[in-house]
Design a protein around this motif. Structure first.
Motif, PDB file in Angstrom:
ATOM      1  N   THR A 319      42.837  30.342  56.429  1.00  0.00           N
ATOM      2  CA  THR A 319      44.223  30.381  55.938  1.00  0.00           C
ATOM      3  C   THR A 319      44.313  29.708  54.568  1.00  0.00           C
ATOM      4  OG1 THR A 319      45.017  30.304  58.209  1.00  0.00           O
ATOM      5  CG2 THR A 319      46.615  29.744  56.494  1.00  0.00           C
ATOM      6  N   ILE A 320      43.660  28.563  54.431  1.00  0.00           N
ATOM      7  CA  ILE A 320      43.699  27.877  53.123  1.00  0.00           C
ATOM      8  C   ILE A 320      43.062  28.776  52.054  1.00  0.00           C
ATOM      9  CG2 ILE A 320      42.967  25.832  51.821  1.00  0.00           C
ATOM     10  CD1 ILE A 320      42.925  24.304  54.541  1.00  0.00           C
ATOM     11  N   ALA A 321      41.959  29.416  52.406  1.00  0.00           N
ATOM     12  CA  ALA A 321      41.305  30.311  51.433  1.00  0.00           C
ATOM     13  C   ALA A 321      42.245  31.454  51.041  1.00  0.00           C
ATOM     14  CB  ALA A 321      40.010  30.866  52.023  1.00  0.00           C
ATOM     15  N   HIS A 322      43.037  31.955  52.008  1.00  0.00           N
ATOM     16  CA  HIS A 322      43.990  33.030  51.694  1.00  0.00           C
ATOM     17  C   HIS A 322      45.120  32.521  50.793  1.00  0.00           C
ATOM     18  CE1 HIS A 322      41.960  35.603  54.574  1.00  0.00           C
ATOM     19  NE2 HIS A 322      42.745  36.591  54.181  1.00  0.00           N
ATOM     20  N   ILE A 323      45.571  31.300  51.025  1.00  0.00           N
ATOM     21  CA  ILE A 323      46.634  30.737  50.164  1.00  0.00           C
ATOM     22  C   ILE A 323      46.100  30.625  48.737  1.00  0.00           C
ATOM     23  CG2 ILE A 323      47.994  28.652  49.679  1.00  0.00           C
ATOM     24  CD1 ILE A 323      48.079  28.155  52.746  1.00  0.00           C
ATOM     25  N   GLU A 324      44.900  30.096  48.624  1.00  0.00           N
ATOM     26  CA  GLU A 324      44.299  29.923  47.291  1.00  0.00           C
ATOM     27  C   GLU A 324      44.103  31.287  46.608  1.00  0.00           C
ATOM     28  OE1 GLU A 324      41.079  26.743  45.778  1.00  0.00           O
ATOM     29  OE2 GLU A 324      40.391  28.063  47.366  1.00  0.00           O
ATOM     30  N   ALA A 325      43.637  32.256  47.387  1.00  0.00           N
ATOM     31  CA  ALA A 325      43.422  33.597  46.820  1.00  0.00           C
ATOM     32  C   ALA A 325      44.746  34.224  46.383  1.00  0.00           C
ATOM     33  CB  ALA A 325      42.732  34.496  47.852  1.00  0.00           C
ATOM     34  N   PHE A 326      45.826  33.906  47.093  1.00  0.00           N
ATOM     35  CA  PHE A 326      47.158  34.427  46.721  1.00  0.00           C
ATOM     36  C   PHE A 326      47.520  33.928  45.320  1.00  0.00           C
ATOM     37  CE2 PHE A 326      51.929  33.853  47.086  1.00  0.00           C
ATOM     38  CZ  PHE A 326      52.239  35.199  46.917  1.00  0.00           C
ATOM     39  N   TYR A 327      47.323  32.640  45.065  1.00  0.00           N
ATOM     40  CA  TYR A 327      47.627  32.104  43.724  1.00  0.00           C
ATOM     41  C   TYR A 327      46.735  32.773  42.671  1.00  0.00           C
ATOM     42  CZ  TYR A 327      49.829  28.380  46.491  1.00  0.00           C
ATOM     43  OH  TYR A 327      50.597  27.691  47.390  1.00  0.00           O
ATOM     44  N   ASN A 331      47.037  35.216  38.984  1.00  0.00           N
ATOM     45  CA  ASN A 331      46.471  34.562  37.789  1.00  0.00           C
ATOM     46  C   ASN A 331      46.978  33.143  37.596  1.00  0.00           C
ATOM     47  OD1 ASN A 331      44.780  36.635  36.919  1.00  0.00           O
ATOM     48  ND2 ASN A 331      46.554  37.736  36.078  1.00  0.00           N
ATOM     49  N   VAL A 332      47.229  32.467  38.700  1.00  0.00           N
ATOM     50  CA  VAL A 332      47.646  31.067  38.642  1.00  0.00           C
ATOM     51  C   VAL A 332      46.425  30.204  38.974  1.00  0.00           C
ATOM     52  CG1 VAL A 332      49.127  29.312  39.712  1.00  0.00           C
ATOM     53  CG2 VAL A 332      50.023  31.607  39.273  1.00  0.00           C
ATOM     54  N   PRO A 333      46.013  29.352  38.046  1.00  0.00           N
ATOM     55  CA  PRO A 333      44.819  28.539  38.292  1.00  0.00           C
ATOM     56  C   PRO A 333      45.018  27.558  39.447  1.00  0.00           C
ATOM     57  CG  PRO A 333      45.539  28.383  35.985  1.00  0.00           C
ATOM     58  CD  PRO A 333      46.619  29.098  36.737  1.00  0.00           C
ATOM     59  N   THR A 334      43.944  27.265  40.168  1.00  0.00           N
ATOM     60  CA  THR A 334      44.034  26.319  41.277  1.00  0.00           C
ATOM     61  C   THR A 334      43.238  25.038  40.988  1.00  0.00           C
ATOM     62  OG1 THR A 334      42.300  27.605  42.338  1.00  0.00           O
ATOM     63  CG2 THR A 334      44.531  28.044  43.055  1.00  0.00           C
ATOM     64  N   GLN A 335      42.918  24.861  39.723  1.00  0.00           N
ATOM     65  CA  GLN A 335      42.303  23.589  39.307  1.00  0.00           C
ATOM     66  C   GLN A 335      42.904  23.174  37.968  1.00  0.00           C
ATOM     67  OE1 GLN A 335      37.915  23.567  39.590  1.00  0.00           O
ATOM     68  NE2 GLN A 335      38.481  22.123  41.204  1.00  0.00           N
ATOM     69  N   LEU A 336      43.013  21.866  37.755  1.00  0.00           N
ATOM     70  CA  LEU A 336      43.578  21.363  36.504  1.00  0.00           C
ATOM     71  C   LEU A 336      42.533  21.419  35.390  1.00  0.00           C
ATOM     72  CD1 LEU A 336      46.170  19.783  35.348  1.00  0.00           C
ATOM     73  CD2 LEU A 336      44.740  17.750  35.555  1.00  0.00           C
ATOM     74  N   THR A 337      42.949  21.965  34.241  1.00  0.00           N
ATOM     75  CA  THR A 337      42.065  21.937  33.073  1.00  0.00           C
ATOM     76  C   THR A 337      42.771  21.283  31.875  1.00  0.00           C
ATOM     77  OG1 THR A 337      42.848  24.157  32.537  1.00  0.00           O
ATOM     78  CG2 THR A 337      40.737  24.015  33.672  1.00  0.00           C
ATOM     79  N   GLU A 338      44.089  21.109  32.002  1.00  0.00           N
ATOM     80  CA  GLU A 338      44.907  20.643  30.866  1.00  0.00           C
ATOM     81  C   GLU A 338      44.558  19.225  30.412  1.00  0.00           C
ATOM     82  OE1 GLU A 338      45.954  22.417  33.378  1.00  0.00           O
ATOM     83  OE2 GLU A 338      47.529  23.815  32.763  1.00  0.00           O
ATOM     84  N   HIS A 339      43.829  18.481  31.224  1.00  0.00           N
ATOM     85  CA  HIS A 339      43.576  17.058  30.923  1.00  0.00           C
ATOM     86  C   HIS A 339      42.426  16.869  29.933  1.00  0.00           C
ATOM     87  CE1 HIS A 339      40.754  18.361  33.892  1.00  0.00           C
ATOM     88  NE2 HIS A 339      39.973  17.338  33.608  1.00  0.00           N
ATOM     89  N   GLY A 340      41.743  17.955  29.548  1.00  0.00           N
ATOM     90  CA  GLY A 340      40.579  17.786  28.674  1.00  0.00           C
ATOM     91  C   GLY A 340      39.334  17.541  29.492  1.00  0.00           C
ATOM     92  N   ASP A 341      38.368  16.774  28.938  1.00  0.00           N
ATOM     93  CA  ASP A 341      37.099  16.667  29.687  1.00  0.00           C
ATOM     94  C   ASP A 341      36.870  15.315  30.364  1.00  0.00           C
ATOM     95  OD1 ASP A 341      36.715  15.282  27.420  1.00  0.00           O
ATOM     96  OD2 ASP A 341      35.267  16.690  26.520  1.00  0.00           O
TER      97      ASP A 341
END
Ligand code: NZQ
Ligand code: ZN
Length: 382
Positions: A319-327, A331-341
């Motif tokens: 179910t969690i994998a399906h929720i993530e796949a829905f996002y 084209n909604v990212p499921t990990q933060l990248t905005e913080h830089g490196d």
């Protein structure tokens, strides 16, 4: 669980309904129309409001930004106090409506309005408020909540009060026609997570709340799958009504509620300006995996009743994998990248903010302490 339930916001739903405000607002009122960056000037909404208010005494305040700041809103508070405004009409998305709720409450308080957000002042009265919704997502148009940011300190905090619940809300799906694709997707995701926050907790056998939550989730899933049809009246109307019902209080009555995804997500928005809905898609899958044992029963129920999955030992994981796949399908990212490196630096900042806001025991069982939040952030941040 015991509850008393009332949703006193009168909804005017459908095309052309903005005209209702001419009678919904007493003709003797001194009205302030509050809006954002000007999108309402491009879709005819401003003109419809102006026409409906022809017989009223009214003025306007514009420039409420997405994730509204107390710095901007306090200017409107001064205006309301100085001009003796006694009716506020919020015209926009969640930010404008939330910001207007703050203005309505702070205008009836002599001290610093931010006291409302830090719990130093309990709201006991507010200027009457009505809402004209142009972006279905938050449900703010018929609930008691508002989320306000203090730019100076990057604090994003919320307050709840029955005094700021809009007296009426106009939901005209035509006003969505100018919404960028990104905001439509945000609306689907935010409403989806609102249902999850009130449903994905522990099983308590609340058949009405669970059944209605599952209907809303199935609607939102369908709207996501039919995103190509987003330019149809039916698609727009269904999103507008689903998002409203997702957070108007009904499905959350008498059942445990979570809201940890929102609380952690708000910190990502405050620090890096991540859109509200996108902050949720980043935190939620990681949080669900972290809390899987506590949430296994409801995850299994969601897997069967929303995604149509078959019974299996790893149904909750699926179910969690399906929720993530829905996002991801939106084209909604499921990990933060905005913080830089600097991943560890980012985690430290978020934990520090959570601690300073007293958010150290989150979730339906207060089981998400700073230790769990750290684990959640470790996998939510790239
Ligand atoms: O400023 P304008 O010109 O109105 O432009 C907005 C803004 O740039 C634009 N927009 C709105 N309607 C439009 C449009 N553009 C073209 N056509 C239209 N019809 O969209 C942009 C984003 O608007 P915003 O109001 O920020 O979006 P949203 O409705 O997603 O609201 C997000 C805020 O609500 C809070 C969030 O934290 C965030 O601050 N939330 C409020 C809740 C509540 N009160 O119950 C619950 C939510 O969980 C959420 O936390
Ligand atoms: Zn939300």
């Amino acid at each position: 669980m015991k509850f008393s339930y009332s949703n006193p916001t009168k909804i005017h739903f459908g095309q052309g309904q903005i005209s209702q405000i001419s009678t919904a607002i007493p003709s003797t009122s001194k009205v302030l129309v509050i809006y954002g960056g000007g999108s309402i000037k491009n879709n005819g909404v401003y003109d419809q409001v102006a026409q409906a208010l022809e017989g009223h005494q009214w003025q306007e305040f514009s420039g409420v930004e997405p994730n509204p700041t107390v710095e901007t809103l306090d200017k409107a508070v001064s205006l309301v106090k100085a001009q003796g405004i006694d009716y506020i009409v919020a015209v926009g998305g969640g930010s404008v409506i939330d910001g207007s709720k703050y203005v309505a409450a702070a205008a009836h308080y002599e001290g610093d309005g931010w006291d409302i957000l830090i719990g130093k002042h309990k709201v006991t009265s507010a200027v009457d408020l009505g809402a004209i919704l142009t972006l279905p997502a938050t449900g703010s148009e018929s609930n008691q909540g508002a989320v306000i940011t203090k730019k100076a300190t990057q604090d994003k905090l919320s307050f709840l009060s029955p005094c700021v619940q809009p007296k009426f809300a106009v939901l005209d799906p035509d006003s969505m026609k100018t919404l960028p694709e990104r905001q439509l997707i945000n609306g689907v995701v935010d409403a989806w997570v609102h249902v999850c926050e009130q449903y994905l907790t522990l099983p308590v056998g609340a058949m009405v709340q669970d059944g209605y939550a599952e209907t809303l989730l199935k609607n939102l899933k369908t709207l996501g799958e039919q995103f190509q049809q987003r330019d149809s009246d039916q698609w727009r109307a269904n999103l507008m009504w689903s998002a409203n019902q997702a957070l108007n209080g009904l499905i959350g009555t008498g059942v445990p509620q979570d809201w940890a995804t929102h609380m952690i997500g708000h910190e990502l928005t405050a620090q890096w300006g991540v859109d509200h809905a996108r902050s949720l898609a980043i935190i939620q899958p990681s949080l669900l995996r972290n809390q899987i044992e506590a949430k296994r029963g409801k995850l299994q129920q969601m897997g069967k009743n929303v995604f149509g999955l078959a019974e299996s030992d790893d149904l909750a994981e699926q179910t969690i994998a399906h929720i993530e796949a829905f996002y991801q399908s939106l084209n909604v990212p499921t990990q933060l990248t905005e913080h830089g490196d600097d991943k560890q630096g980012a985690i430290t900042i978020v934990l520090k903010q959570l601690e300073s806001h007293g958010l150290v025991a989150l979730g339906e069982s207060q089981s998400i302490t700073l230790i769990e939040s750290k684990q959640i952030l470790e996998s939510a941040i790239q």
